[in-house]
Design a protein around this motif. Structure first.
Motif, PDB file in Angstrom:
ATOM      1  N   ASN A 116      38.016  23.980  50.049  1.00 44.24           N
ATOM      2  CA  ASN A 116      38.230  23.007  48.974  1.00 44.24           C
ATOM      3  C   ASN A 116      39.442  23.357  48.103  1.00 44.24           C
ATOM      4  OD1 ASN A 116      36.028  21.436  49.741  1.00 44.24           O
ATOM      5  ND2 ASN A 116      34.628  22.712  48.565  1.00 44.24           N
ATOM      6  N   LEU A 117      40.086  24.459  48.372  1.00 41.92           N
ATOM      7  CA  LEU A 117      41.280  24.856  47.629  1.00 41.92           C
ATOM      8  C   LEU A 117      42.440  23.963  48.058  1.00 41.92           C
ATOM      9  CD1 LEU A 117      42.292  27.102  45.633  1.00 41.92           C
ATOM     10  CD2 LEU A 117      42.996  28.372  47.669  1.00 41.92           C
ATOM     11  N   SER A 118      43.094  23.344  47.103  1.00 49.03           N
ATOM     12  CA  SER A 118      44.215  22.453  47.447  1.00 49.03           C
ATOM     13  C   SER A 118      45.360  23.259  48.052  1.00 49.03           C
ATOM     14  CB  SER A 118      44.706  21.708  46.207  1.00 49.03           C
ATOM     15  OG  SER A 118      45.419  22.585  45.343  1.00 49.03           O
ATOM     16  N   THR A 119      46.187  22.593  48.817  1.00 48.73           N
ATOM     17  CA  THR A 119      47.338  23.260  49.416  1.00 48.73           C
ATOM     18  C   THR A 119      48.262  23.807  48.332  1.00 48.73           C
ATOM     19  OG1 THR A 119      47.203  21.892  51.399  1.00 48.73           O
ATOM     20  CG2 THR A 119      49.329  22.937  50.960  1.00 48.73           C
ATOM     21  N   GLU A 120      48.448  23.047  47.264  1.00 44.31           N
ATOM     22  CA  GLU A 120      49.302  23.526  46.176  1.00 44.31           C
ATOM     23  C   GLU A 120      48.732  24.804  45.557  1.00 44.31           C
ATOM     24  OE1 GLU A 120      49.826  21.930  41.884  1.00 44.31           O
ATOM     25  OE2 GLU A 120      51.448  21.004  43.074  1.00 44.31           O
ATOM     26  N   TRP A 124      52.076  32.932  46.328  1.00 39.78           N
ATOM     27  CA  TRP A 124      53.265  33.435  45.630  1.00 39.78           C
ATOM     28  C   TRP A 124      52.923  34.547  44.650  1.00 39.78           C
ATOM     29  CZ3 TRP A 124      57.944  33.333  47.122  1.00 39.78           C
ATOM     30  CH2 TRP A 124      58.488  32.232  47.787  1.00 39.78           C
ATOM     31  N   GLY A 125      51.668  34.653  44.235  1.00 39.93           N
ATOM     32  CA  GLY A 125      51.275  35.716  43.313  1.00 39.93           C
ATOM     33  C   GLY A 125      51.654  37.072  43.896  1.00 39.93           C
ATOM     34  N   GLY A 126      52.292  37.900  43.126  1.00 46.08           N
ATOM     35  CA  GLY A 126      52.731  39.203  43.625  1.00 46.08           C
ATOM     36  C   GLY A 126      54.095  39.162  44.288  1.00 46.08           C
ATOM     37  N   LEU A 127      54.655  37.964  44.450  1.00 42.12           N
ATOM     38  CA  LEU A 127      55.959  37.833  45.110  1.00 42.12           C
ATOM     39  C   LEU A 127      57.027  37.289  44.166  1.00 42.12           C
ATOM     40  CD1 LEU A 127      54.771  36.325  48.533  1.00 42.12           C
ATOM     41  CD2 LEU A 127      55.235  38.725  47.975  1.00 42.12           C
ATOM     42  N   THR A 128      56.733  37.307  42.884  1.00 45.13           N
ATOM     43  CA  THR A 128      57.657  36.712  41.916  1.00 45.13           C
ATOM     44  C   THR A 128      58.914  37.542  41.699  1.00 45.13           C
ATOM     45  OG1 THR A 128      56.446  37.725  40.082  1.00 45.13           O
ATOM     46  CG2 THR A 128      55.825  35.460  40.704  1.00 45.13           C
ATOM     47  N   ASP A 129      58.955  38.738  42.275  1.00 41.81           N
ATOM     48  CA  ASP A 129      60.144  39.586  42.159  1.00 41.81           C
ATOM     49  C   ASP A 129      61.123  39.374  43.315  1.00 41.81           C
ATOM     50  OD1 ASP A 129      58.519  40.691  44.128  1.00 41.81           O
ATOM     51  OD2 ASP A 129      58.939  42.763  43.557  1.00 41.81           O
ATOM     52  N   THR A 130      60.873  38.375  44.152  1.00 44.07           N
ATOM     53  CA  THR A 130      61.705  38.175  45.340  1.00 44.07           C
ATOM     54  C   THR A 130      62.835  37.173  45.102  1.00 44.07           C
ATOM     55  OG1 THR A 130      60.323  36.382  46.199  1.00 44.07           O
ATOM     56  CG2 THR A 130      59.753  38.647  46.881  1.00 44.07           C
ATOM     57  N   VAL A 131      63.857  37.295  45.905  1.00 46.50           N
ATOM     58  CA  VAL A 131      64.960  36.333  45.898  1.00 46.50           C
ATOM     59  C   VAL A 131      64.426  34.952  46.285  1.00 46.50           C
ATOM     60  CG1 VAL A 131      67.125  35.727  47.080  1.00 46.50           C
ATOM     61  CG2 VAL A 131      66.671  38.108  46.430  1.00 46.50           C
ATOM     62  N   GLU A 132      63.465  34.936  47.199  1.00 47.81           N
ATOM     63  CA  GLU A 132      62.896  33.670  47.657  1.00 47.81           C
ATOM     64  C   GLU A 132      62.223  32.919  46.501  1.00 47.81           C
ATOM     65  OE1 GLU A 132      63.291  36.452  51.079  1.00 47.81           O
ATOM     66  OE2 GLU A 132      62.499  36.643  49.054  1.00 47.81           O
ATOM     67  N   LYS A 171      49.580  29.066  36.981  1.00 45.87           N
ATOM     68  CA  LYS A 171      48.368  28.905  37.781  1.00 45.87           C
ATOM     69  C   LYS A 171      47.780  30.261  38.168  1.00 45.87           C
ATOM     70  CE  LYS A 171      48.261  25.238  40.140  1.00 45.87           C
ATOM     71  NZ  LYS A 171      48.568  24.266  41.188  1.00 45.87           N
ATOM     72  N   ASN A 172      48.631  31.230  38.483  1.00 46.26           N
ATOM     73  CA  ASN A 172      48.138  32.567  38.814  1.00 46.26           C
ATOM     74  C   ASN A 172      47.454  33.208  37.617  1.00 46.26           C
ATOM     75  OD1 ASN A 172      48.738  34.037  41.589  1.00 46.26           O
ATOM     76  ND2 ASN A 172      50.265  32.423  41.297  1.00 46.26           N
ATOM     77  N   ILE A 173      47.986  32.997  36.433  1.00 46.29           N
ATOM     78  CA  ILE A 173      47.344  33.511  35.219  1.00 46.29           C
ATOM     79  C   ILE A 173      45.963  32.881  35.056  1.00 46.29           C
ATOM     80  CG2 ILE A 173      47.445  33.494  32.688  1.00 46.29           C
ATOM     81  CD1 ILE A 173      50.544  33.818  33.016  1.00 46.29           C
ATOM     82  N   ASP A 174      45.878  31.555  35.262  1.00 46.54           N
ATOM     83  CA  ASP A 174      44.585  30.861  35.122  1.00 46.54           C
ATOM     84  C   ASP A 174      43.555  31.361  36.130  1.00 46.54           C
ATOM     85  OD1 ASP A 174      45.571  29.397  33.015  1.00 46.54           O
ATOM     86  OD2 ASP A 174      45.861  27.546  34.169  1.00 46.54           O
ATOM     87  N   PHE A 175      43.963  31.548  37.387  1.00 48.72           N
ATOM     88  CA  PHE A 175      43.040  32.056  38.404  1.00 48.72           C
ATOM     89  C   PHE A 175      42.671  33.512  38.115  1.00 48.72           C
ATOM     90  CE2 PHE A 175      44.181  28.392  41.061  1.00 48.72           C
ATOM     91  CZ  PHE A 175      43.005  28.156  41.746  1.00 48.72           C
TER      92      PHE A 175
END
Length: 157
Positions: free
Chosen positions: A110-114, A121-129, A144-148
């Motif tokens: 039931n988790l949306s794709t978004e 992306w959580g944990g990957l915010t330090d990437t060039v991507e 959203k990561n903060i909320d979860f």
């Protein structure tokens, strides 16, 4: 992918720990460390920071587990030491990123794709991507990561 590597391989041990991380690790959700335990044998310890994850949703914790298991997988695949930054860049690549997102949605249909993308992306915010994403998208992902993580969104443990 993970079962193929860790499932029945007598040369690889994967261990999960729940503990309070201290010092320079006190602000991280989890930490993965792989050590040689003998000839062509290794032990990967994944330690989850119970202080950081105390109020987190099941979905956030699952995304954290997947993230750390991919660290373990990369440690297995690359015999030379690979920096955390480079590992995160590998995770942000479409192949590994989609594996984590799909696994998250398999666990939580039931988790949306978004939401699944944002949690991946959580944990990957330090990437060039991540830096290459539009500003509003980066802000949504972080929020959203903060909320979860705080348990304001998702399923409580």
């Amino acid at each position: 992918m993970f079962n193929k590597v860790f499932g029945n391989n007598e040369k690889l041990d994967l261990q999960f720990n729940d503990n309070t991380l201290v010092g320079n690790l006190s602000n991280v959700d989890a930490y993965t460390e792989t050590k040689s335990t003998g000839y062509q044998k290794s032990l990967t310890n994944i330690t989850f920071n119970n202080v950081q994850l105390d109020s987190s949703s099941k979905e956030y914790i699952a995304a954290t587990i997947l993230h750390e298991v991919v660290h373990a997988w990369i440690n297995y695949k690359y015999t030379a030491v690979v920096s955390n930054q480079y590992q995160h860049s590998l995770m942000a690549g479409s192949y590994r990123f989609n594996l984590m997102r799909i696994a998250l949605q398999e666990m939580y249909p039931n988790l949306s794709t978004e939401d699944a993308i944002d949690l991946t992306w959580g944990g990957l915010t330090d990437t060039v991507e991540f830096s290459g994403l539009p500003v509003n998208e980066r802000q949504r992902i972080i929020s959203k990561n903060i909320d979860f993580k705080k348990g304001l969104k998702g399923t409580h443990c």
